[in-house]
Scaffold this active site. Structure first.
Site, PDB file in Angstrom:
ATOM      1  CD  GLU A  76      54.551  17.173 -84.951  1.00  0.00           C
ATOM      2  OE1 GLU A  76      54.102  16.075 -84.119  1.00  0.00           O
ATOM      3  OE2 GLU A  76      54.945  18.010 -84.528  1.00  0.00           O
ATOM      4  CB  ALA A  85      52.670  11.725 -79.214  1.00  0.00           C
TER       5      ALA A  85
HETATM    6  N1  CAA Z   1      47.809   7.842 -78.545  1.00  0.00           N
HETATM    7  C1  CAA Z   1      47.039   6.703 -77.729  1.00  0.00           C
HETATM    8  N2  CAA Z   1      46.051   5.945 -78.132  1.00  0.00           N
HETATM    9  C2  CAA Z   1      45.743   5.974 -79.406  1.00  0.00           C
HETATM   10  C3  CAA Z   1      46.181   7.152 -80.249  1.00  0.00           C
HETATM   11  C4  CAA Z   1      47.207   8.157 -79.821  1.00  0.00           C
HETATM   12  N3  CAA Z   1      47.605   9.004 -80.634  1.00  0.00           N
HETATM   13  N4  CAA Z   1      45.450   7.083 -81.473  1.00  0.00           N
HETATM   14  C5  CAA Z   1      44.447   6.062 -81.556  1.00  0.00           C
HETATM   15  N5  CAA Z   1      44.865   5.395 -79.956  1.00  0.00           N
HETATM   16  C6  CAA Z   1      44.052   4.062 -79.549  1.00  0.00           C
HETATM   17  C7  CAA Z   1      42.693   4.565 -79.200  1.00  0.00           C
HETATM   18  O1  CAA Z   1      42.756   5.117 -78.011  1.00  0.00           O
HETATM   19  C8  CAA Z   1      42.080   3.163 -79.235  1.00  0.00           C
HETATM   20  O2  CAA Z   1      42.618   2.504 -77.995  1.00  0.00           O
HETATM   21  P1  CAA Z   1      41.250   1.935 -77.187  1.00  0.00           P
HETATM   22  O3  CAA Z   1      40.843   0.505 -78.099  1.00  0.00           O
HETATM   23  O4  CAA Z   1      41.990   1.339 -76.032  1.00  0.00           O
HETATM   24  O5  CAA Z   1      40.327   2.705 -76.836  1.00  0.00           O
HETATM   25  C9  CAA Z   1      42.745   2.635 -80.442  1.00  0.00           C
HETATM   26  O6  CAA Z   1      44.041   3.113 -80.427  1.00  0.00           O
HETATM   27  C10 CAA Z   1      42.242   2.511 -81.790  1.00  0.00           C
HETATM   28  O7  CAA Z   1      41.660   3.829 -81.946  1.00  0.00           O
HETATM   29  P2  CAA Z   1      40.174   4.305 -82.196  1.00  0.00           P
HETATM   30  O8  CAA Z   1      39.225   3.547 -81.370  1.00  0.00           O
HETATM   31  O9  CAA Z   1      40.145   5.717 -81.775  1.00  0.00           O
HETATM   32  O10 CAA Z   1      40.136   4.204 -83.763  1.00  0.00           O
HETATM   33  P3  CAA Z   1      39.144   4.994 -84.973  1.00  0.00           P
HETATM   34  O11 CAA Z   1      39.288   4.187 -86.099  1.00  0.00           O
HETATM   35  O12 CAA Z   1      37.671   5.309 -83.953  1.00  0.00           O
HETATM   36  O13 CAA Z   1      39.796   6.391 -85.024  1.00  0.00           O
HETATM   37  C11 CAA Z   1      41.856   7.845 -85.254  1.00  0.00           C
HETATM   38  C12 CAA Z   1      41.069   6.726 -85.608  1.00  0.00           C
HETATM   39  C13 CAA Z   1      40.694   8.936 -85.799  1.00  0.00           C
HETATM   40  C14 CAA Z   1      43.198   7.949 -85.604  1.00  0.00           C
HETATM   41  C15 CAA Z   1      41.676   8.300 -83.578  1.00  0.00           C
HETATM   42  O14 CAA Z   1      42.308   6.971 -82.988  1.00  0.00           O
HETATM   43  C16 CAA Z   1      42.187   9.482 -83.125  1.00  0.00           C
HETATM   44  O15 CAA Z   1      41.842  10.482 -83.370  1.00  0.00           O
HETATM   45  N6  CAA Z   1      43.552   9.286 -82.637  1.00  0.00           N
HETATM   46  C17 CAA Z   1      44.346  10.256 -81.855  1.00  0.00           C
HETATM   47  C18 CAA Z   1      44.848  11.207 -83.124  1.00  0.00           C
HETATM   48  C19 CAA Z   1      45.732  12.558 -82.593  1.00  0.00           C
HETATM   49  O16 CAA Z   1      45.117  13.236 -81.925  1.00  0.00           O
HETATM   50  N7  CAA Z   1      46.961  12.527 -82.698  1.00  0.00           N
HETATM   51  C20 CAA Z   1      47.801  13.549 -82.154  1.00  0.00           C
HETATM   52  C21 CAA Z   1      48.421  13.088 -81.001  1.00  0.00           C
HETATM   53  S1  CAA Z   1      49.089  14.179 -79.918  1.00  0.00           S
HETATM   54  C22 CAA Z   1      50.863  14.442 -80.660  1.00  0.00           C
HETATM   55  O17 CAA Z   1      51.170  13.715 -81.532  1.00  0.00           O
HETATM   56  C23 CAA Z   1      51.630  15.390 -80.019  1.00  0.00           C
HETATM   57  C24 CAA Z   1      52.914  15.690 -80.620  1.00  0.00           C
HETATM   58  O18 CAA Z   1      52.834  16.323 -81.366  1.00  0.00           O
HETATM   59  C25 CAA Z   1      53.938  15.450 -79.725  1.00  0.00           C
END
Ligand code: CAA
Length: 253
Positions: A113, A64
């Site tokens: 999910e 998300a």
């Molecule tokens: N939401 C918003 N933005 C996201 C995102 C997310 N879930 N995942 C990645 N992005 C964005 C990053 O913020 C980044 O944006 P900026 O360039 O503006 O900083 C862009 O996408 C590229 O991502 P990274 O620079 O972080 O890429 P990376 O290769 O270094 O890392 C990753 C990749 C490991 C997937 C990392 O992006 C990450 O950990 N993402 C979040 C994963 C996460 O925690 N997901 C769960 C979300 S909560 C949820 O889903 C709740 C629910 O159940 C309803």
């Protein structure tokens, strides 16, 4: 804004989630658009199977959209979860045609999910899957606490959720999280082969089979998850977890 590309190949609809700058993270507009596309497909008798994938080969869906909900309160958090369940995740799980997730990279949080709500999951060998919400001060809010347990069992599911462990494609296949894995350039071919195997079967029988399989999962857990997810938005730990992600640092709980 258009986030979903649709391609129809004979009886198969291929939906590609396209928000590559943010690794295809699910914001509410994207969820609404995907939901609307599914409504059109539901009543189109020519389409017999749906494949969902993500654009590019880095990410299926990275969850998300954390930036969208970073300042949500408890009520908004609960509504985010409820709307997700109602408009998309439950709609897919109870769809009248088979839905196949072709996981082509990161499937994290709401991304995994989404795949868990699909009826069949396959992955490319570079895929990485996990439910890291507890590292954000949250819990999975789009059905993960219920569907992951059902699919891989409580032992492995608890380990994945409570440790925020990310599994690779080989391990995901071993624990039954995905049914098969492919080289990235073969993934869509694999999904289409599976879809064609479904197309050969009776559509009415497939619809009833999906309904019956879902009866294994008739409980109130999803509603409980929505409330628990919303309640965490009122905590300082959620604020710390999300701030840490946005500031690209580790959280201090
Ligand atoms: N939401 C918003 N933005 C996201 C995102 C997310 N879930 N995942 C990645 N992005 C964005 C990053 O913020 C980044 O944006 P900026 O360039 O503006 O900083 C862009 O996408 C590229 O991502 P990274 O620079 O972080 O890429 P990376 O290769 O270094 O890392 C990753 C990749 C490991 C997937 C990392 O992006 C990450 O950990 N993402 C979040 C994963 C996460 O925690 N997901 C769960 C979300 S909560 C949820 O889903 C709740 C629910 O159940 C309803």
């Amino acid at each position: 804004m258009k986030f979903i590309n649709i391609n129809i190949e004979s009886n198969i609809a291929i939906l590609t989630i396209s928000r590559p700058k943010y690794l295809n993270a699910l914001n509410q507009k994207l969820i609404e658009e995907l939901s609307n596309k599914l409504d059109l497909i539901r009543s189109n008798e020519k389409i017999r199977v749906v494949i969902i994938s993500g654009e590019g080969n880095k990410s299926f869906v990275a969850g998300a959209d954390i930036k969208e909900f970073a300042n949500f309160n408890k009520e908004e958090g609960e509504l985010l979860s409820k709307n997700g369940h109602d408009y998309l995740f439950d709609k897919i799980a109870n769809f009248n045609k088979p839905v196949i997730a072709a996981i082509n990279g990161y499937a994290l949080g709401g991304g995994l999910e989404l795949a868990l709500a699909c009826h069949i999951r396959i992955a490319s060998i570079n895929a990485k899957m996990g439910l890291p919400e507890c590292s954000l001060g949250l819990i999975p809010g789009y059905g993960g606490t219920q569907r992951l347990v059902r699919i891989i069992g409580e032992s492995k599911a608890s380990e994945m959720i409570l440790t925020s462990k990310i599994v690779n494609a080989q391990d995901a296949e071993k624990i039954g999280l995905v049914s098969s894995i492919f080289n990235p350039d073969q993934l869509m071919h694999g999904a289409i082969n599976l879809a064609n195997a479904c197309v050969k079967n009776s559509p009415k029988a497939l619809e009833k089979a999906i309904m019956c399989i879902n009866k294994n999962f008739d409980n109130m857990g999803l509603q409980f998850e929505q409330k628990a997810f919303g309640s965490l938005f009122a905590t300082n730990e959620f604020k710390e977890g999300v701030s840490a992600f946005l500031e690209k640092r580790k959280p201090n709980f």
